[in-house]
Design a protein around this motif. Structure first.
Motif, PDB file in Angstrom:
ATOM      1  N   GLU A   1      38.566  39.758  30.588  1.00 30.33           N
ATOM      2  CA  GLU A   1      38.498  38.382  30.117  1.00 30.33           C
ATOM      3  C   GLU A   1      39.588  37.546  30.778  1.00 30.33           C
ATOM      4  N   LYS A   2      39.307  36.281  31.002  1.00 29.38           N
ATOM      5  CA  LYS A   2      40.294  35.362  31.538  1.00 29.38           C
ATOM      6  C   LYS A   2      41.017  34.731  30.347  1.00 29.38           C
ATOM      7  N   VAL A   3      42.311  34.985  30.226  1.00 28.77           N
ATOM      8  CA  VAL A   3      43.116  34.400  29.157  1.00 28.77           C
ATOM      9  C   VAL A   3      44.106  33.447  29.813  1.00 28.77           C
ATOM     10  N   GLY A   4      43.845  32.157  29.664  1.00 31.11           N
ATOM     11  CA  GLY A   4      44.663  31.178  30.373  1.00 31.11           C
ATOM     12  C   GLY A   4      44.481  31.360  31.864  1.00 31.11           C
ATOM     13  N   GLU A   5      45.554  31.553  32.585  1.00 30.17           N
ATOM     14  CA  GLU A   5      45.488  31.752  34.033  1.00 30.17           C
ATOM     15  C   GLU A   5      45.464  33.222  34.424  1.00 30.17           C
ATOM     16  N   TYR A   6      45.453  34.108  33.440  1.00 24.66           N
ATOM     17  CA  TYR A   6      45.588  35.531  33.731  1.00 24.66           C
ATOM     18  C   TYR A   6      44.267  36.298  33.605  1.00 24.66           C
ATOM     19  N   ASN A   7      44.062  37.217  34.535  1.00 21.69           N
ATOM     20  CA  ASN A   7      42.947  38.160  34.440  1.00 21.69           C
ATOM     21  C   ASN A   7      43.405  39.318  33.560  1.00 21.69           C
ATOM     22  N   THR A   8      42.671  39.567  32.505  1.00 21.10           N
ATOM     23  CA  THR A   8      43.107  40.579  31.546  1.00 21.10           C
ATOM     24  C   THR A   8      42.020  41.597  31.249  1.00 21.10           C
ATOM     25  N   GLN A   9      42.463  42.705  30.661  1.00 24.46           N
ATOM     26  CA  GLN A   9      41.559  43.764  30.230  1.00 24.46           C
ATOM     27  C   GLN A   9      41.850  44.072  28.764  1.00 24.46           C
ATOM     28  N   LYS A  10      40.823  44.473  28.052  1.00 27.13           N
ATOM     29  CA  LYS A  10      40.936  44.679  26.607  1.00 27.13           C
ATOM     30  C   LYS A  10      41.359  46.102  26.256  1.00 27.13           C
ATOM     31  N   ALA A  11      42.110  46.212  25.170  1.00 27.95           N
ATOM     32  CA  ALA A  11      42.508  47.508  24.618  1.00 27.95           C
ATOM     33  C   ALA A  11      42.616  47.354  23.106  1.00 27.95           C
ATOM     34  N   THR A  12      42.437  48.451  22.392  1.00 30.14           N
ATOM     35  CA  THR A  12      42.523  48.416  20.928  1.00 30.14           C
ATOM     36  C   THR A  12      43.473  49.492  20.430  1.00 30.14           C
ATOM     37  N   THR A  13      44.011  49.257  19.233  1.00 31.57           N
ATOM     38  CA  THR A  13      44.895  50.249  18.615  1.00 31.57           C
ATOM     39  C   THR A  13      44.933  50.015  17.107  1.00 31.57           C
TER      40      THR A  13
ATOM     41  N   ASN B   1      43.324  52.441  23.184  1.00 33.20           N
ATOM     42  CA  ASN B   1      41.995  52.726  23.728  1.00 33.20           C
ATOM     43  C   ASN B   1      41.666  51.602  24.706  1.00 33.20           C
ATOM     44  N   ILE B   2      41.813  51.882  25.995  1.00 34.80           N
ATOM     45  CA  ILE B   2      41.578  50.859  27.015  1.00 34.80           C
ATOM     46  C   ILE B   2      40.086  50.765  27.316  1.00 34.80           C
ATOM     47  N   LEU B   3      39.541  49.576  27.175  1.00 33.00           N
ATOM     48  CA  LEU B   3      38.108  49.335  27.336  1.00 33.00           C
ATOM     49  C   LEU B   3      37.805  48.686  28.689  1.00 33.00           C
ATOM     50  N   PRO B   4      36.576  48.774  29.163  1.00 31.92           N
ATOM     51  CA  PRO B   4      36.214  48.169  30.449  1.00 31.92           C
ATOM     52  C   PRO B   4      36.090  46.642  30.386  1.00 31.92           C
TER      53      PRO B   4
END
Length: 305
Positions: free
Chosen positions: A134-146, A128-131
Motif C-alpha cells: 500500500e502507498k502510505v503518504g509518499e512511502y511504499n509499504t507492506q502490511k504485517a500483523t501482530t 506475520n508479514i503479508l504480501p
C-alpha cells in the motif's frame, strides 16, 4: 611535534564532546481516550533515532520549549511566579519508551511525583508479514500483523527507511513502521514527517529546568509490578509528596510576586494532575486492575546480606 600533539588533542577532544545527531520521525496519533465515548483525540508524537537508541514520546511539551524558556527566564529575572498552565498545553501521555540498539531492550520511563522511574519491558513481537502492499503518504509499504497488549494490530512498514523500529513499543519489521493501528481503530499512528537533528539533546528544556528546581531526571530502575503499584498510589494523591514538605504556615504564604498562596497553587496543580489521569480509561495495552502500592518501595531493592 608539540604543536602537532596539541592539534591532535583538540581534535580528539572536539570529537569526544560533539553532540550526536538524530533522525526525528513525527507520528500523528489518533486515539479513543474513553471506552464508552465516540470522541476521538489527536496528538503528535515523536520517535527520535540515534546510533545507540530510540526515544518515543508525546511531542506536546517539547514542542513548546521556546514558550516555556521565555516564561522561566522572565520568572527568574523578576523573581516572581507565573501560572504557566494558562500558557501551555498539557501532554496526553507523559511516559517515554526507550529502545537500546542493537538488542532492542525496552525501558518504560515516567515520572512519579518528583522522581523518574523506569522498568525494562522484554517484548518480542511475532509478526506475520503479508504480501499486501500500500502507498502510505509518499512511502511504499507492506502490511504485517501482530498480537500485542490484548489487541490485534495491522502495520505498514517501508524498507525505504532502514530502521527496524516504530512508534510506541513496536519494532522488528524490515523497515520503519509508517502506520500501525489496532483492528478496533482505538489507536492509530501514521508517519507525518521527519527531520535530521544535527545537535540532538535528549532532554527538552522543560526537563532540564525541572531538574534545576528539584525534580530529578535521573531514572531509578524498578520492576513493572512495583512501578504500577506506586503509580496507582500517585494517581490517587498526586500532590502527596509535595504536601509532606509543606507546613501549614508555608501553605498560607503567597507565591513570589503573586496573590495566589502556595496551598492554592498546590490545589490547582492537583486538579490538573487528576484531570490528566481521568482523561483516558482506554489504555493502549489492556491490563488487569493494579493494587495500590507505596511510593517509597518503587525502586529496586538491593540484595540483603
Amino acid at each position: 611535534m608539540k604543536n602537532l600533539f596539541s592539534i591532535l588533542f583538540i581534535a580528539v577532544f572536539t570529537i569526544a564532546n560533539a553532540q550526536e545527531s538524530a533522525n526525528r520521525f513525527f507520528y500523528e496519533l489518533t486515539f479513543k481516550p474513553k471506552k464508552d465515548s465516540t470522541k476521538i483525540d489527536k496528538v503528535i508524537s515523536i520517535l527520535d533515532i540515534t546510533g545507540k537508541k530510540s526515544i518515543y514520546q508525546d511531542y506536546t511539551v517539547p514542542a513548546q520549549d521556546s514558550i516555556i524558556k521565555i516564561a522561566v527566564e522572565e520568572m527568574e529575572k523578576t523573581k516572581s511566579w507565573k501560572d504557566m498552565s494558562k500558557m501551555i498545553r498539557m501532554p496526553k501521555f507523559s511516559y517515554k519508551i526507550i529502545k537500546t540498539y542493537p538488542e532492542m531492550k525496552q525501558q518504560y520511563v515516567d515520572r512519579i511525583s518528583m522522581n523518574m522511574f523506569g522498568y525494562e519491558d522484554d517484548i518480542k513481537f511475532k509478526w506475520n508479514i503479508l504480501p499486501e502492499k500500500e502507498k502510505v503518504g509518499e512511502y511504499n509499504t507492506q502490511k504485517a500483523t501482530t498480537e500485542f497488549g490484548g489487541r490485534t494490530w495491522n502495520a505498514w512498514f517501508s524498507t525505504d527507511i532502514p530502521f527496524q523500529d516504530g512508534p510506541y513499543k513496536f519494532y522488528g519489521l524490515p523497515g520503519l513502521i509508517v502506520k500501525i493501528e489496532d483492528t478496533d481503530k482505538h489507536y492509530s499512528w501514521k508517519l507525518s514527517g521527519n527531520k535530521k537533528i544535527a545537535d540532538y539533546a535528549e532532554l527538552s528544556y522543560s526537563e532540564q529546568i525541572n531538574a534545576k528546581y528539584g525534580m530529578s531526571n535521573t531514572v531509578t530502575p524498578t520492576t513493572k509490578e512495583k512501578f504500577e503499584k506506586a503509580y496507582a498510589t500517585f494517581k490517587k494523591d498526586p500532590m502527596g509528596e509535595f504536601r509532606q514538605r509543606i507546613t501549614p504556615e508555608m501553605s498560607s504564604m503567597k507565591m513570589p510576586g503573586s496573590d495566589i498562596t502556595i496551598g492554592e497553587m498546590m490545589k490547582k496543580q492537583e486538579k490538573i494532575a487528576k484531570d490528566f489521569f481521568n482523561s483516558n480509561d482506554n489504555p493502549i495495552e489492556k491490563t488487569a486492575q493494579v493494587n495500590v502500592g507505596k511510593l517509597e518501595k518503587v525502586g529496586v531493592e538491593k540484595n540483603k546480606k
